[in-house]
Scaffold this motif. Structure first.
Motif, short mmCIF file in Angstrom:
data_model
loop_
_atom_site.label_atom_id
_atom_site.label_comp_id
_atom_site.label_asym_id
_atom_site.label_seq_id
_atom_site.Cartn_x
_atom_site.Cartn_y
_atom_site.Cartn_z
N ASN A 2 1.01 -1.34 -0.01
CA ASN A 2 0.06 -0.18 0.22
C ASN A 2 0.79 1.24 0.18
OD1 ASN A 2 -1.59 2.06 0.58
ND2 ASN A 2 -2.68 1.18 2.56
N PRO A 3 0.89 1.93 -1.03
CA PRO A 3 1.66 3.23 -1.08
C PRO A 3 1.40 4.36 0.09
CG PRO A 3 0.08 3.40 -2.70
CD PRO A 3 0.16 2.06 -2.40
N LEU A 4 0.38 4.16 0.58
CA LEU A 4 0.02 5.07 1.51
C LEU A 4 0.74 4.94 3.08
CD1 LEU A 4 -3.63 5.90 0.66
CD2 LEU A 4 -1.87 7.62 0.14
N ARG A 5 1.15 3.71 2.94
CA ARG A 5 1.95 3.33 4.32
C ARG A 5 3.18 3.82 4.31
NH1 ARG A 5 0.35 -2.61 6.46
NH2 ARG A 5 -2.07 -2.60 5.92
N ARG A 6 4.00 4.37 3.37
CA ARG A 6 5.08 4.84 3.43
C ARG A 6 5.02 6.28 4.22
NH1 ARG A 6 5.34 3.87 -2.23
NH2 ARG A 6 4.84 5.92 -2.76
N ARG A 7 6.24 6.22 5.15
CA ARG A 7 6.23 7.30 6.17
C ARG A 7 6.93 8.54 5.66
NH1 ARG A 7 3.55 6.64 11.18
NH2 ARG A 7 3.12 4.58 11.38
N SER A 8 6.27 9.74 5.74
CA SER A 8 6.80 11.10 5.37
C SER A 8 8.00 11.40 6.26
CB SER A 8 5.90 11.83 4.88
OG SER A 8 5.03 12.34 6.16
N SER A 9 8.71 12.59 5.92
CA SER A 9 9.56 12.96 6.84
C SER A 9 9.08 14.19 7.61
CB SER A 9 10.97 13.38 6.21
OG SER A 9 10.66 14.26 5.08
N ALA A 102 -12.85 16.09 -9.24
CA ALA A 102 -11.56 16.09 -10.29
C ALA A 102 -11.41 14.48 -10.43
CB ALA A 102 -10.57 16.86 -9.98
N TRP A 103 -11.27 13.86 -9.09
CA TRP A 103 -10.91 12.65 -8.81
C TRP A 103 -11.92 11.57 -9.84
CZ3 TRP A 103 -9.98 12.73 -2.92
CH2 TRP A 103 -8.70 13.11 -2.88
N GLN A 104 -13.26 12.01 -9.76
CA GLN A 104 -14.28 11.39 -10.33
C GLN A 104 -14.12 11.47 -11.97
OE1 GLN A 104 -17.87 13.06 -8.69
NE2 GLN A 104 -17.70 11.32 -7.16
N ASP A 105 -13.73 12.82 -12.30
CA ASP A 105 -13.66 13.00 -13.77
C ASP A 105 -12.47 12.13 -14.37
OD1 ASP A 105 -15.56 14.82 -13.84
OD2 ASP A 105 -14.45 16.39 -13.64
N ALA A 106 -11.48 11.92 -13.47
CA ALA A 106 -10.32 11.32 -13.97
C ALA A 106 -10.34 9.65 -13.71
CB ALA A 106 -9.05 11.56 -13.19
N THR A 107 -11.38 9.30 -12.87
CA THR A 107 -11.55 7.80 -12.91
C THR A 107 -13.01 7.62 -12.87
OG1 THR A 107 -9.51 7.74 -11.31
CG2 THR A 107 -11.16 6.05 -11.31
N PRO A 108 -13.44 7.41 -14.13
CA PRO A 108 -15.06 7.10 -14.19
C PRO A 108 -15.47 6.09 -13.33
CG PRO A 108 -13.94 7.54 -16.16
CD PRO A 108 -13.05 7.52 -15.53
N GLY A 109 -16.55 6.12 -12.70
CA GLY A 109 -17.12 5.01 -11.94
C GLY A 109 -16.84 5.01 -10.40
N LEU A 110 -15.97 5.94 -10.24
CA LEU A 110 -15.37 6.11 -8.71
C LEU A 110 -16.46 6.49 -7.84
CD1 LEU A 110 -12.79 6.21 -7.03
CD2 LEU A 110 -12.54 8.55 -7.36
N GLU A 111 -16.44 5.45 -6.84
CA GLU A 111 -17.60 5.78 -5.74
C GLU A 111 -16.84 5.98 -4.54
OE1 GLU A 111 -20.44 2.69 -5.56
OE2 GLU A 111 -21.04 2.94 -7.60
N PHE A 271 -3.41 8.64 -7.72
CA PHE A 271 -2.67 7.35 -7.97
C PHE A 271 -3.31 5.99 -7.29
CE2 PHE A 271 0.53 4.15 -7.15
CZ PHE A 271 0.88 3.95 -8.45
N VAL A 272 -3.65 6.43 -6.05
CA VAL A 272 -4.12 5.15 -5.40
C VAL A 272 -5.61 4.96 -5.72
CG1 VAL A 272 -4.86 4.40 -3.04
CG2 VAL A 272 -2.72 5.52 -3.24
N LEU A 273 -6.24 5.92 -5.90
CA LEU A 273 -7.79 5.72 -6.39
C LEU A 273 -7.74 5.06 -7.77
CD1 LEU A 273 -9.27 9.01 -5.09
CD2 LEU A 273 -9.36 6.68 -4.08
#
Length: 278
Positions: A2-9, A102-111, A271-273
């Motif tokens: 999962n890319p969201l698990r990476r820790r940021s500084s 914007a996410w919905q436009d980029a990823t049709p069908g996103l719920e 990216f995740v979505l």
């Protein structure tokens, strides 16, 4: 992975500011929006067994030029006291809704459900439901795509007015979540005041799961209560594998926390979505 698990500084500073910092932030805040110092990050809320992203919570960050990255806990109370919370809240709601569109436009069908924290001061403004409706119309979002989060221990200037405002918001199809459930003095009374859609278990109860039988009993009770009332239950602050395993054992379906994914930029979340629906 999962890319969201990476820790940021650059983890935002939390907690309350000292008196000197409060004075400084109060002076600096009015120009922060105008100068583009405020931004939103988004933390995913996952299905605890499948890791499917069910919702995202919008979190305000202040890139202060000298104090660094500040979490909302450092300046929201200041904004409430100096009269800035209305402008800040409008900016956060509109920015977050525009991002979901914007996410919905980029990823049709996103719920996806977008959760936005709202100050009790904002909810004392009788025009707030009009702001919500106009924002939904401007961004083309359905009401069901938005969830307003209300902190349980917050004391609004006008409780009766706040309840009326929330009822009008729900009439638009927007969900309402009771955040930090369990830390207030009148938890069950709050559930009687308004038929909330979502119950978010405070992180203080989640932290000891897997090591404290009493905490497990409390969380199990909240999960059962939410189910009996037809509410979604979300565990906040999941930071250990033990807590995650215990939540799954107790039947909690939804959760968020640094173990599952830390707050991310709109670009990282996009990216995740998109990967989820590909």
């Amino acid at each position: 992975m999962n890319p969201l698990r990476r820790r940021s500084s650059a983890r935002p500073r939390r907690g309350h500011a000292g008196r000197d910092d409060e004075s400084r932030l109060s002076l600096d805040l009015p120009a922060a929006i105008r100068r583009g110092q405020l931004r939103l990050e988004y933390q995913a809320e996952l299905d605890l067994t499948t890791e499917e992203v069910l919702a995202v919570e919008a979190l305000v960050r202040w890139d202060h030029p000298e104090l660094g990255v500040l979490g909302a806990g450092r300046f929201i109370r200041i904004a409430e006291h100096n009269g800035m919370i209305g402008e800040l809240g409008r900016w956060a709601l509109r920015t977050a809704c525009a991002q979901l569109a914007a996410w919905q436009d980029a990823t049709p069908g996103l719920e996806l459900v977008l959760r936005v924290n709202v100050s009790p001061v904002q909810l004392s403004d009788r025009s707030f439901p009009d702001l919500v409706e106009q924002t939904l119309a401007d961004t083309g979002l359905a009401g069901a795509a938005l969830c307003i989060e209300v902190t349980e221990d917050a004391e609004p200037p006008d409780r009766a007015g706040m309840i009326d405002v929330l009822r009008r918001v729900r009439a638009s199809g927007v969900q309402v979540a009771l955040d930090d459930f369990g830390v207030g003095r009148n938890s069950l009374l709050r559930l009687r005041e308004l038929p909330y859609d979502v119950l978010k278990i405070d992180r203080s109860f989640v932290a000891a799961l897997g090591t404290s039988p009493s905490e497990s009993a409390i969380v199990a009770s909240v999960i059962s209560l939410g189910a009996a009332l037809g509410m979604d239950v979300v565990a906040e602050g999941i930071e250990t594998e033990q807590a995650l395993a215990e939540l799954i054992r107790l039947g909690c379906r939804r959760g968020q926390g640094y173990l599952l994914g830390e707050p991310a930029s709109a670009e990282a979340m996009a990216f995740v979505l998109s990967a989820r629906t590909s």
